[in-house]
Design a protein around this motif. Structure first.
Motif, mmCIF file in Angstrom:
data_model
loop_
_atom_site.group_PDB
_atom_site.id
_atom_site.type_symbol
_atom_site.label_atom_id
_atom_site.label_comp_id
_atom_site.label_asym_id
_atom_site.label_seq_id
_atom_site.Cartn_x
_atom_site.Cartn_y
_atom_site.Cartn_z
ATOM 1 N N ARG A 288 -4.550 -10.630 -2.244
ATOM 2 C CA ARG A 288 -4.255 -9.916 -3.487
ATOM 3 C C ARG A 288 -5.148 -8.682 -3.691
ATOM 4 O O ARG A 288 -5.087 -8.058 -4.743
ATOM 5 C CB ARG A 288 -4.400 -10.871 -4.670
ATOM 6 C CG ARG A 288 -3.455 -12.064 -4.585
ATOM 7 C CD ARG A 288 -3.681 -13.034 -5.734
ATOM 8 N NE ARG A 288 -3.263 -12.468 -7.014
ATOM 9 C CZ ARG A 288 -2.006 -12.464 -7.456
ATOM 10 N NH1 ARG A 288 -1.027 -12.989 -6.711
ATOM 11 N NH2 ARG A 288 -1.705 -11.959 -8.623
ATOM 12 N N ARG A 289 -5.931 -8.344 -2.693
ATOM 13 C CA ARG A 289 -6.824 -7.183 -2.796
ATOM 14 C C ARG A 289 -6.084 -5.925 -2.353
ATOM 15 O O ARG A 289 -5.982 -5.613 -1.170
ATOM 16 C CB ARG A 289 -8.069 -7.399 -1.925
ATOM 17 C CG ARG A 289 -9.038 -8.464 -2.418
ATOM 18 C CD ARG A 289 -9.941 -7.894 -3.498
ATOM 19 N NE ARG A 289 -10.741 -6.782 -3.020
ATOM 20 C CZ ARG A 289 -11.968 -6.900 -2.519
ATOM 21 N NH1 ARG A 289 -12.531 -8.083 -2.413
ATOM 22 N NH2 ARG A 289 -12.645 -5.831 -2.141
ATOM 23 N N THR A 290 -5.540 -5.191 -3.329
ATOM 24 C CA THR A 290 -4.795 -3.970 -2.984
ATOM 25 C C THR A 290 -5.689 -2.897 -2.363
ATOM 26 O O THR A 290 -5.205 -2.050 -1.608
ATOM 27 C CB THR A 290 -4.104 -3.386 -4.227
ATOM 28 O OG1 THR A 290 -5.059 -3.268 -5.283
ATOM 29 C CG2 THR A 290 -2.952 -4.256 -4.676
ATOM 30 N N ASP A 291 -6.978 -2.926 -2.683
ATOM 31 C CA ASP A 291 -7.870 -1.942 -2.072
ATOM 32 C C ASP A 291 -7.960 -2.153 -0.558
ATOM 33 O O ASP A 291 -8.009 -1.191 0.215
ATOM 34 C CB ASP A 291 -9.257 -2.003 -2.714
ATOM 35 C CG ASP A 291 -9.890 -3.384 -2.602
ATOM 36 O OD1 ASP A 291 -9.157 -4.386 -2.597
ATOM 37 O OD2 ASP A 291 -11.137 -3.455 -2.523
ATOM 38 N N LEU A 292 -7.921 -3.421 -0.133
ATOM 39 C CA LEU A 292 -7.957 -3.704 1.302
ATOM 40 C C LEU A 292 -6.643 -3.322 1.971
ATOM 41 O O LEU A 292 -6.635 -2.770 3.076
ATOM 42 C CB LEU A 292 -8.262 -5.181 1.538
ATOM 43 C CG LEU A 292 -9.636 -5.667 1.055
ATOM 44 C CD1 LEU A 292 -9.770 -7.166 1.264
ATOM 45 C CD2 LEU A 292 -10.757 -4.920 1.770
ATOM 46 N N TRP A 293 -5.528 -3.622 1.287
ATOM 47 C CA TRP A 293 -4.221 -3.201 1.813
ATOM 48 C C TRP A 293 -4.176 -1.676 1.947
ATOM 49 O O TRP A 293 -3.646 -1.133 2.920
ATOM 50 C CB TRP A 293 -3.095 -3.686 0.915
ATOM 51 C CG TRP A 293 -2.784 -5.146 1.032
ATOM 52 C CD1 TRP A 293 -3.086 -6.128 0.138
ATOM 53 C CD2 TRP A 293 -2.094 -5.784 2.114
ATOM 54 N NE1 TRP A 293 -2.645 -7.352 0.590
ATOM 55 C CE2 TRP A 293 -2.026 -7.167 1.807
ATOM 56 C CE3 TRP A 293 -1.539 -5.348 3.307
ATOM 57 C CZ2 TRP A 293 -1.418 -8.094 2.646
ATOM 58 C CZ3 TRP A 293 -0.935 -6.278 4.145
ATOM 59 C CH2 TRP A 293 -0.879 -7.624 3.818
ATOM 60 N N SER A 294 -4.728 -0.989 0.961
ATOM 61 C CA SER A 294 -4.719 0.476 0.983
ATOM 62 C C SER A 294 -5.526 1.013 2.162
ATOM 63 O O SER A 294 -5.115 1.963 2.849
ATOM 64 C CB SER A 294 -5.279 1.016 -0.333
ATOM 65 O OG SER A 294 -5.273 2.427 -0.344
ATOM 66 N N VAL A 295 -6.693 0.411 2.417
ATOM 67 C CA VAL A 295 -7.517 0.820 3.558
ATOM 68 C C VAL A 295 -6.754 0.606 4.867
ATOM 69 O O VAL A 295 -6.734 1.483 5.748
ATOM 70 C CB VAL A 295 -8.840 0.022 3.557
ATOM 71 C CG1 VAL A 295 -9.572 0.209 4.889
ATOM 72 C CG2 VAL A 295 -9.726 0.452 2.404
ATOM 73 N N TYR A 296 -6.120 -0.538 4.980
ATOM 74 C CA TYR A 296 -5.346 -0.871 6.187
ATOM 75 C C TYR A 296 -4.210 0.129 6.380
ATOM 76 O O TYR A 296 -3.988 0.670 7.480
ATOM 77 C CB TYR A 296 -4.816 -2.297 6.044
ATOM 78 C CG TYR A 296 -4.287 -2.937 7.307
ATOM 79 C CD1 TYR A 296 -4.345 -2.309 8.551
ATOM 80 C CD2 TYR A 296 -3.708 -4.209 7.254
ATOM 81 C CE1 TYR A 296 -3.861 -2.913 9.694
ATOM 82 C CE2 TYR A 296 -3.211 -4.834 8.402
ATOM 83 C CZ TYR A 296 -3.291 -4.174 9.616
ATOM 84 O OH TYR A 296 -2.809 -4.773 10.757
ATOM 85 N N LEU A 297 -3.483 0.426 5.302
ATOM 86 C CA LEU A 297 -2.386 1.392 5.368
ATOM 87 C C LEU A 297 -2.876 2.775 5.796
ATOM 88 O O LEU A 297 -2.251 3.439 6.631
ATOM 89 C CB LEU A 297 -1.695 1.481 4.014
ATOM 90 C CG LEU A 297 -0.821 0.288 3.601
ATOM 91 C CD1 LEU A 297 -0.487 0.350 2.118
ATOM 92 C CD2 LEU A 297 0.459 0.248 4.436
#
Length: 369
Positions: A288-297
């Protein structure tokens, strides 16, 4: 006739006295003002060492006794005007100091500016005066206020860099150890690691990297910097060994940050597949950590594989997250397609966003009724 002879002798004496005063005035300007004669290096060196005071030195006292009050005032006004002109031009970025005397003026007017001191050192090195540059570095450290630790730090780095380029192992070690006792050791080690790496002194850089991780094993930034160094040296085994050690040494609260940053370093300097592996493991534990998803993207987008990037975006927009976070992910996906895709891809993302909104509304209607 005798009177005429006496009159001529009187005029001759006056002319001689006038020439002496003029010569004394010129000597004062050349030796005690800011306009040192280019060839008078001994006087300039004495001034730099503090043996002659620019405003109250013994040379000035000797010459000023021959000047009238009006001449002294004119000389002072001329000096002040000269200084104002140089400072005004320098503030406007028009000229740089061209001799040691002008640099002395600059460091006296801005004693806490590491930039001015370092420029002075660079000037002396360009003239082949490395020993004098060392002296200027020591003067700067002694002169800069203790409150300006960042400025002192900059001078220490410049001095270390000077020894790295023009000194020997002994002088380099000596200055490095002095700096370690006066500066933030963590910041100094990272900066010195950069210096050795950029000058291709890999053996020294490796020692500094290990010292950094040993002294600051509880700081994730130390491990990240060392991972970057090893990867840039084409030594992925050592980099991954450092990552494994970091996860053992760091407190649990730093593990997510350390892992995500290690993945970034792998994407940029190492193996992108290894970076993906680390990110997948982190996201599995923190979905649920969108900041991590954003980094990955961001890393997938930067890597340039559109198929992989779109596949990851599709995973993101099918997550079960609050509407605000989903809106962020849809917007990021739409921005990507506007930049890298075509009209069909853009319309596809808009359509999926509308479908998500409709589903969200249908889910909330029974609750409100």
């Amino acid at each position: 006739m005798v009177e005429n002879i006496k009159e001529r002798e009187t005029k001759k004496k006056k002319k001689v006295a006038k020439r002496k005063v003029s010569a004394a005035s010129q000597e004062q300007q050349e030796l005690t003002g800011w306009e040192f004669a280019d060839g008078d290096q001994d006087v300039l060196e004495q001034y730099i060492q503090g043996e002659i005071d620019a405003s109250k030195g013994t040379l000035e006292k000797k010459t000023q006794q021959h000047l009238t009050k009006h001449q002294k005032k004119a000389n002072k006004k001329r000096k002040e005007q000269h200084i104002r002109e140089i400072e005004a031009r320098r503030r406007g970025g028009f000229i740089a100091p061209t001799n040691a005397a002008e640099f002395e003026q600059m460091v006296m007017s801005s004693p806490n500016s590491s930039y001015v001191w370092i420029q002075y050192m660079a000037y002396l090195i360009a003239q082949g005066e490395v020993d004098k540059a060392r002296g200027i570095a020591q003067r700067a450290i002694n002169t800069i206020s203790f409150r300006e630790q960042h400025e002192k730090f900059n001078v220490w780095l410049a001095w270390i860099n000077t020894e790295n380029m023009y000194g020997d192992e002994e002088t380099l070690d000596e200055v490095f150890q002095k700096a370690m006792s006066h500066c933030s050791q963590s910041n100094l080690l990272k900066s010195v690691l950069d210096i050795f790496q950029q000058t291709n002194k890999i053996d020294r850089a490796e020692k500094v990297a290990r010292q950094l991780c040993k002294l600051y094993s509880d700081n994730p930034e130390s491990w990240i910097r060392c991972m970057k160094f090893w990867l840039m040296q084409d030594n992925p085994e050592e980099a991954r060994r450092a990552f494994d050690k970091s996860m053992q040494a760091l407190p649990a609260r730093h593990h997510i940050h350390m892992s995500s940053q290690a993945a970034l370093v792998e994407f940029k300097f190492g193996d992108a597949e290894k970076g993906r592996s680390i990110m997948e493991r982190v996201l599995q534990e923190n979905p649920r950590r969108t900041d991590l998803w954003s980094v990955y993207l961001d890393q997938e987008v930067a890597h340039g594989d559109q198929h992989r990037a779109r596949a990851l975006f599709e995973r993101c927009i099918h997550l079960t997250l609050p509407p605000k976070k989903m809106k962020f992910l849809f917007k990021k996906y739409l921005d990507y397609e506007k930049k890298h895709g075509d009209d069909a891809h853009v319309e596809s993302v808009k359509k999926k966003a509308m479908e998500y909104v409709e589903r969200a509304l249908q889910t909330t209607e029974p609750a409100t009724s």
